[in-house]
Design a protein around this motif. Sequence first.
Motif, PDB file in Angstrom:
ATOM      1  N   ASP A 121       8.047 -36.832  39.470  1.00 24.81           N
ATOM      2  CA  ASP A 121       8.469 -37.492  38.236  1.00 24.81           C
ATOM      3  C   ASP A 121       7.253 -38.126  37.598  1.00 24.81           C
ATOM      4  N   TYR A 122       7.055 -37.792  36.314  1.00 26.79           N
ATOM      5  CA  TYR A 122       5.971 -38.387  35.555  1.00 26.79           C
ATOM      6  C   TYR A 122       6.427 -38.538  34.102  1.00 26.79           C
ATOM      7  N   GLY A 123       6.739 -39.753  33.685  1.00 27.07           N
ATOM      8  CA  GLY A 123       7.246 -39.974  32.334  1.00 27.07           C
ATOM      9  C   GLY A 123       8.593 -39.307  32.170  1.00 27.07           C
ATOM     10  N   ASP A 124       8.719 -38.474  31.119  1.00 32.07           N
ATOM     11  CA  ASP A 124       9.974 -37.752  30.889  1.00 32.07           C
ATOM     12  C   ASP A 124       9.959 -36.374  31.525  1.00 32.07           C
ATOM     13  N   MET A 125       8.943 -36.084  32.344  1.00 30.27           N
ATOM     14  CA  MET A 125       8.816 -34.790  32.978  1.00 30.27           C
ATOM     15  C   MET A 125       9.273 -34.881  34.423  1.00 30.27           C
ATOM     16  N   THR A 160      12.087 -29.933  33.922  1.00 31.87           N
ATOM     17  CA  THR A 160      12.846 -30.698  32.932  1.00 31.87           C
ATOM     18  C   THR A 160      11.890 -31.607  32.170  1.00 31.87           C
ATOM     19  N   GLN A 161      11.962 -31.513  30.857  1.00 29.31           N
ATOM     20  CA  GLN A 161      11.190 -32.412  30.001  1.00 29.31           C
ATOM     21  C   GLN A 161      12.080 -32.811  28.823  1.00 29.31           C
ATOM     22  N   GLY A 162      12.486 -34.072  28.812  1.00 31.50           N
ATOM     23  CA  GLY A 162      13.435 -34.522  27.810  1.00 31.50           C
ATOM     24  C   GLY A 162      14.784 -33.867  28.049  1.00 31.50           C
ATOM     25  N   SER A 163      15.311 -33.226  27.009  1.00 32.37           N
ATOM     26  CA  SER A 163      16.590 -32.522  27.132  1.00 32.37           C
ATOM     27  C   SER A 163      16.408 -31.034  27.408  1.00 32.37           C
ATOM     28  N   ASN A 164      15.168 -30.555  27.510  1.00 30.12           N
ATOM     29  CA  ASN A 164      14.893 -29.143  27.713  1.00 30.12           C
ATOM     30  C   ASN A 164      14.772 -28.859  29.204  1.00 30.12           C
ATOM     31  N   VAL A 165      15.537 -27.864  29.672  1.00 32.34           N
ATOM     32  CA  VAL A 165      15.552 -27.499  31.089  1.00 32.34           C
ATOM     33  C   VAL A 165      15.165 -26.032  31.218  1.00 32.34           C
ATOM     34  N   VAL A 166      14.180 -25.739  32.094  1.00 35.46           N
ATOM     35  CA  VAL A 166      13.713 -24.371  32.341  1.00 35.46           C
ATOM     36  C   VAL A 166      13.839 -24.109  33.835  1.00 35.46           C
ATOM     37  N   LEU A 181       2.352 -22.278  32.129  1.00 36.03           N
ATOM     38  CA  LEU A 181       2.703 -20.871  32.217  1.00 36.03           C
ATOM     39  C   LEU A 181       3.933 -20.779  33.117  1.00 36.03           C
ATOM     40  N   ILE A 182       4.988 -20.170  32.575  1.00 39.57           N
ATOM     41  CA  ILE A 182       6.269 -20.116  33.271  1.00 39.57           C
ATOM     42  C   ILE A 182       6.614 -18.651  33.486  1.00 39.57           C
ATOM     43  N   TYR A 183       6.939 -18.289  34.738  1.00 36.25           N
ATOM     44  CA  TYR A 183       7.189 -16.903  35.101  1.00 36.25           C
ATOM     45  C   TYR A 183       8.690 -16.712  35.397  1.00 36.25           C
ATOM     46  N   ASN A 184       9.253 -15.668  34.765  1.00 34.33           N
ATOM     47  CA  ASN A 184      10.669 -15.303  34.981  1.00 34.33           C
ATOM     48  C   ASN A 184      11.582 -16.520  34.811  1.00 34.33           C
ATOM     49  N   SER A 185      11.550 -17.068  33.614  1.00 34.14           N
ATOM     50  CA  SER A 185      12.293 -18.306  33.362  1.00 34.14           C
ATOM     51  C   SER A 185      13.655 -18.016  32.754  1.00 34.14           C
ATOM     52  N   LYS A 186      14.581 -18.963  32.925  1.00 35.51           N
ATOM     53  CA  LYS A 186      15.904 -18.962  32.302  1.00 35.51           C
ATOM     54  C   LYS A 186      16.116 -20.345  31.712  1.00 35.51           C
ATOM     55  N   THR A 187      16.292 -20.381  30.401  1.00 35.20           N
ATOM     56  CA  THR A 187      16.481 -21.665  29.734  1.00 35.20           C
ATOM     57  C   THR A 187      17.599 -21.551  28.708  1.00 35.20           C
ATOM     58  N   GLU A 188      18.415 -22.577  28.635  1.00 36.94           N
ATOM     59  CA  GLU A 188      19.530 -22.598  27.687  1.00 36.94           C
ATOM     60  C   GLU A 188      19.019 -23.029  26.317  1.00 36.94           C
ATOM     61  N   GLN A 189      19.416 -22.266  25.308  1.00 33.45           N
ATOM     62  CA  GLN A 189      19.081 -22.567  23.925  1.00 33.45           C
ATOM     63  C   GLN A 189      20.352 -22.427  23.099  1.00 33.45           C
ATOM     64  N   GLY A 190      20.958 -23.560  22.740  1.00 34.18           N
ATOM     65  CA  GLY A 190      22.196 -23.519  21.985  1.00 34.18           C
ATOM     66  C   GLY A 190      23.321 -22.985  22.857  1.00 34.18           C
ATOM     67  N   ASP A 191      24.047 -21.976  22.334  1.00 36.14           N
ATOM     68  CA  ASP A 191      25.153 -21.383  23.075  1.00 36.14           C
ATOM     69  C   ASP A 191      24.701 -20.304  24.042  1.00 36.14           C
TER      70      ASP A 191
END
Length: 919
Positions: A121-125, A160-166, A181-191
């Motif tokens: 945990d570091y700040g909002d990260m 996790t950084q703020g409300s963004n989750v990867v 650099l993020i490899y083979n990521s899944k992140t929610e964007q809207g619906d």
Amino acid sequence: MAFQKSSHTFTKIHLKALHTYNFKILFTLSFTMFINMLSFAQDIPKSGIPIDRSANDSLVVSVDSLLIPQVSEKVQDSTLKDSIKPKKDLLEHIVKYHATDYTKFNQKEHKLYLYNEATIDYGDMNIAAGNITIDYTKNTVYAKGITDSIGTYSQKPVFTQGSNVVEPDSIVFNTKTKKALIYNSKTEQGDGTVIASLTKKENDSVYFLKNAKYTTAEDLDDPEYYIRLLKAKIVPGKKIVTGAAGLYIYDIPTPVWLPFSFFPQSDKQTSGIIIPSFGEQNERGYFLQNGGYYLALSEYFDLTLLGDYYTNGSYGFSGESTYAKRYKFRGNLNFRYESLISSERGFPDYSKSTVYNIRWSHSQDSKSNPNSRFSASVNLGSSKYYKTSVNQINTGSFLNNTLSSSISYSRTFQGELQPNISLTATHSQNTNTEEINMTLPTFQGSIGRIYPFASKTGTKKGIIQNINLQYSVRGENRITTTDEFFFKKEMFDDALAGFQHTIPLTTNFKLFKYFSISASSNFNEVWTFNTVKKSFDTIEREVITEDVKGFDSFRTYNFSTSLGTTVYGMFNFEKEGKDPKIQAIRHIIRPSISYNINPAFDKYYDTYEVVSADGLTSSDVSYTRFTGGIFGAPGNTFSSSVGLSLSNNLEAKVRDKDSTATEAKKVILLNNLNFSTSYNVAGDSLQWSPVSMSGGTQLFDNKMSINFGATLDPYALDNNNNRINTFNINNGGSLFRLTSANLTTSWSLSNSKDGKKDENKKGIQENLRNGGRDDDLFGISEDFANQQVDNMRGEDEEEENKPSEFYHFSIPWNLRIAYAVNYSNSTRQNEISSHSLMFSGDIKLSEKWSIGASSGYDLKNAGFTYTQLRFERDLMSWRMNFSWVPFSTNASWNFFIGIKSSMLQDLKYEKRNQADRSL
């Protein structure tokens, strides 16, 4: 940010063990030296110098000496601020890390290793993973999962950084530049969800993707569809901008490719283009329907602009605005206009017509102002709008026969009398006769009841203390017109206006404990501004009626009293040693008798002379100048009548099927069974009025309701079918002659224990707003694509519970049946005036397939009524609908397939057309 090396803050001391007592000796000497260096001692005053005991103690001062800054005796430096800025801390926030198995620091490599359920945990990260490595020299964090002995990859990183989750397979994050650099990521964007093989995090608000997929499917490992994005840029919460993008269905590419695309991302309502649906119609050619633009003007209101166009020249447009303010009010305003052309110019059946419709609904929160209230429910326009409209949204309103509106404002003033005023504008329109009745406006005012003889304390008892009176006034401006003159100046030519003042004086009391007696006298005064004057034209041989403008009034009064009681009867079936299913039946009877007197007001009647054609005889015809007034006319016949009524109610107590129940279950056998008639004491003939009978009950756990009624006439008819002053039984008939009867039933059946689930909620709401039924017996609106407007407003339907993988062995279904029959025999016609059966239902063949239908059968004319067939298929992330009206002038069919997600709502296919007439 950068991680601080552990060597910056810790010093390692290595001690070697000694085999002698030299260690203890050295430790004692070191400790003694440390005490001597850091200790302070009080100076002993020199002998011979007396202490001045009159001096004040330094601790007894107005200001604590500890708060006074100590000033050095040395000369202060002339430079107040150091010209060299202090070095910025390496870390802006506190770093918290944890691991379950071990936390190991390698000083030689300057790396920190965290293993198993590691978190930082570091700040909002926040980074959570199975294995995390921190490199202090490069200011990087590397996170990945753990591979067990059988090759299973678990504890994948979650960034996790703020409300963004990867959720990637692995991630490399630079704490100083905040790039990753993020490899083979899944992140929610809207619906939806973005699945990318490589993602570059530029900063907190920008991500660059390569070879990514966007989908709204729930199964991300094997999505049923996705949009492949070769390159994309994501601004979380705002937008997704892509390069070339193509649609894939189960990893199979389709020809649908775009050179670039834009996906808006917002949790709030957003403005945007509404893609129209297209189709073909036999009379008007190809068309585009319900295309336009949605404007999110503010958080309080919006605006939707839609248009239709047909290749034969017909067109239509509509504007709709929804507004709301929390804890204050909410409403909806809608205007529709259509210009319709049939056939081709030059053909004999060519026609052109315009229709329109205005709807407005407004409701006020009751807590916003308890003393005043404003509401509106408006539905007006062309009488033929719903019958001629070709827009699919009006499918369920095709059979509407009445349009009605009401706008009202009321206010109550606090005080002892509590005065109340209200203003109401009403509108009623018959779509068959095109007759329109309006009140613009209706004013009502009243004061609370006054008990002049009641005691100030305690309850009111007796005939005197219960005497009360009230004053009310009602004023109307009534207009009757037709579609031809609606909203034109001609509609006001025959308007009628007037006021009615009413003062009722009533009281009630008990008689012999069991009887309730009420008596009332009512005084009315009517003001009118329209009267008539009649005369007979001997030349034209007709009665001439002249309208007289000006103020006029009349006053009437009457008296009435009633006597009533309630009789309870109980029939017990319980016997000792037996437990019957029906334990008791209770019969409630409420008989009442009333007496009414209405005096004759002959002074308000005039006469005109009618001369025969030969001029030899004449007769006087009586009339009142108040004929046709909005509050009626005074009567010129004395009336003294006795009214009789009887109401019944039957209830049963039955043994509950639940063996644990301690009390019997109450079942209503007959909600009501009412009989009423009257006898005119002052009449010279036909003194008895027909007996009216009405009743109703509910059966099968209130799933089936039955209502019935009949009219029984005691008098006979002559050869011309006119009532005569002879009882029917004395004329060779029965005691009563059945002149009319009606029966209506409705039955809702379902195999669901929770009852019928309303699958067509939005369609039924549209029916109600259009003035139709609150069910789907006449069909429902089937404008499937129009749901995108609700999605833009943020009105997505709530997610249903996830179905189980195994389907139930029973097929869910529901059925609604309505039956109505009317019988008429007032003039010996002995006929069934109407006889119909309506039904609608839905069957869920599987978790994904459902079908429904709405239809009816006219038993009198032997033909099916308006019919609608519905089919729906749930394709997980997609939905497919098909609606078909096989016959009637509104025959049509509609096919739709599209994505459920509001973001991809324009990715759809829709085809509409009129049904083949040969079918």
